[in-house]
Design a protein around this motif. Structure first.
Motif, short mmCIF file in Angstrom:
data_model
loop_
_atom_site.label_atom_id
_atom_site.label_comp_id
_atom_site.label_asym_id
_atom_site.label_seq_id
_atom_site.Cartn_x
_atom_site.Cartn_y
_atom_site.Cartn_z
N LEU A 53 -16.09 -3.23 0.76
CA LEU A 53 -16.57 -1.86 0.96
C LEU A 53 -16.29 -0.98 -0.26
O LEU A 53 -16.66 0.18 -0.29
CB LEU A 53 -15.92 -1.24 2.20
N GLY A 54 -15.59 -1.54 -1.25
CA GLY A 54 -15.31 -0.81 -2.48
C GLY A 54 -13.90 -0.27 -2.61
O GLY A 54 -13.57 0.35 -3.62
N HIS A 55 -13.06 -0.52 -1.63
CA HIS A 55 -11.68 -0.01 -1.69
C HIS A 55 -10.84 -0.89 -2.61
O HIS A 55 -10.98 -2.10 -2.64
CB HIS A 55 -11.07 0.03 -0.28
N ARG A 56 -9.95 -0.24 -3.35
CA ARG A 56 -9.05 -0.97 -4.25
C ARG A 56 -7.58 -0.67 -3.97
O ARG A 56 -6.72 -1.46 -4.29
CB ARG A 56 -9.37 -0.63 -5.72
N ARG A 57 -7.29 0.47 -3.39
CA ARG A 57 -5.92 0.82 -2.98
C ARG A 57 -5.84 0.65 -1.47
O ARG A 57 -6.20 1.54 -0.72
CB ARG A 57 -5.57 2.25 -3.38
N ILE A 58 -5.40 -0.50 -1.06
CA ILE A 58 -5.39 -0.85 0.36
C ILE A 58 -3.95 -0.98 0.82
O ILE A 58 -3.20 -1.83 0.33
CB ILE A 58 -6.15 -2.17 0.60
N GLY A 59 -3.56 -0.13 1.75
CA GLY A 59 -2.21 -0.17 2.29
C GLY A 59 -2.07 -1.27 3.32
O GLY A 59 -3.05 -1.74 3.90
N PHE A 60 -0.83 -1.67 3.54
CA PHE A 60 -0.56 -2.73 4.51
C PHE A 60 0.65 -2.34 5.35
O PHE A 60 1.77 -2.25 4.83
CB PHE A 60 -0.32 -4.06 3.79
N LEU A 61 0.44 -2.07 6.61
CA LEU A 61 1.51 -1.73 7.55
C LEU A 61 1.78 -2.97 8.38
O LEU A 61 0.91 -3.44 9.10
CB LEU A 61 1.09 -0.55 8.43
N ASN A 62 2.99 -3.48 8.27
CA ASN A 62 3.34 -4.76 8.88
C ASN A 62 4.51 -4.60 9.84
O ASN A 62 5.17 -3.57 9.86
CB ASN A 62 3.69 -5.76 7.77
N GLY A 63 4.78 -5.64 10.60
CA GLY A 63 5.95 -5.67 11.46
C GLY A 63 7.19 -6.05 10.66
O GLY A 63 7.17 -6.05 9.43
N HIS A 64 8.25 -6.41 11.36
CA HIS A 64 9.49 -6.75 10.66
C HIS A 64 9.32 -8.06 9.89
O HIS A 64 8.57 -8.95 10.28
CB HIS A 64 10.69 -6.80 11.60
N LYS A 65 10.01 -8.16 8.76
CA LYS A 65 9.81 -9.28 7.84
C LYS A 65 10.32 -10.62 8.36
O LYS A 65 10.00 -11.66 7.81
CB LYS A 65 10.41 -8.98 6.48
N ASN A 84 -9.24 -11.31 -5.52
CA ASN A 84 -10.19 -10.32 -5.99
C ASN A 84 -9.70 -9.54 -7.20
O ASN A 84 -10.26 -8.50 -7.55
CB ASN A 84 -10.55 -9.37 -4.84
N GLY A 85 -8.64 -10.03 -7.83
CA GLY A 85 -8.15 -9.44 -9.07
C GLY A 85 -7.52 -8.07 -8.91
O GLY A 85 -7.50 -7.28 -9.85
N ILE A 86 -6.99 -7.80 -7.72
CA ILE A 86 -6.35 -6.51 -7.47
C ILE A 86 -4.84 -6.70 -7.52
O ILE A 86 -4.28 -7.57 -6.85
CB ILE A 86 -6.79 -5.94 -6.10
N ARG A 87 -4.19 -5.85 -8.32
CA ARG A 87 -2.73 -5.92 -8.48
C ARG A 87 -2.03 -5.58 -7.16
O ARG A 87 -2.43 -4.67 -6.45
CB ARG A 87 -2.31 -4.93 -9.57
N ILE A 93 2.81 -1.36 0.63
CA ILE A 93 3.23 -2.28 1.69
C ILE A 93 4.39 -1.65 2.43
O ILE A 93 5.43 -1.34 1.85
CB ILE A 93 3.64 -3.65 1.11
N VAL A 94 4.22 -1.46 3.73
CA VAL A 94 5.24 -0.82 4.55
C VAL A 94 5.64 -1.80 5.66
O VAL A 94 4.79 -2.29 6.39
CB VAL A 94 4.73 0.49 5.19
N GLU A 95 6.93 -2.07 5.73
CA GLU A 95 7.46 -2.92 6.80
C GLU A 95 8.06 -2.02 7.87
O GLU A 95 8.80 -1.09 7.56
CB GLU A 95 8.52 -3.87 6.28
#
Length: 110
Positions: A53-65, A84-87, A93-95
């Protein structure tokens, strides 16, 4: 269901002679089976959808590690970004432990 990978109950379950079916914990022996989904692939597909969809800054909210499903989902997210070559930006990333409120606005600048 919902056990951490280092939970003491997992040792008890593995030593038990009672038949057990675990949810989302891939341990299998003569008395233990498990049912799960492909968390890695699911997170990868969801992340790739956002990328397409064109997004490059994608956050990730996850459960406990220490949850197997959380580890797999994180791996799927990272795999999609890498393919996809995204750093990987650890600030995105939020745990959480799924029990306490996480203020995502403090972590991510929109």
């Amino acid at each position: 269901m919902g056990l951490k990978t280092d939970d003491e109950y997992l040792n008890e379950i593995q030593k038990s002679t009672y038949p057990v079916v675990l949810l989302d914990i891939p341990i299998k022996n003569s008395n233990i089976g498990y049912v799960t989904t492909d968390n890695l692939k699911g997170a990868q597909i969801a992340t790739e959808h956002l990328i397409h969809l064109g997004h490059r800054r994608i956050g990730f909210l996850n459960g406990h590690k220490k949850a197997y499903v959380s580890q797999e989902r994180l791996n799927g997210y990272i795999l999609a970004l890498s393919k996809n070559g995204i750093r990987i930006d650890n600030e995105l990333i939020v745990e959480g432990d799924l029990q306490k409120k996480v203020d995502i606005k403090q972590r991510i600048t929109f």
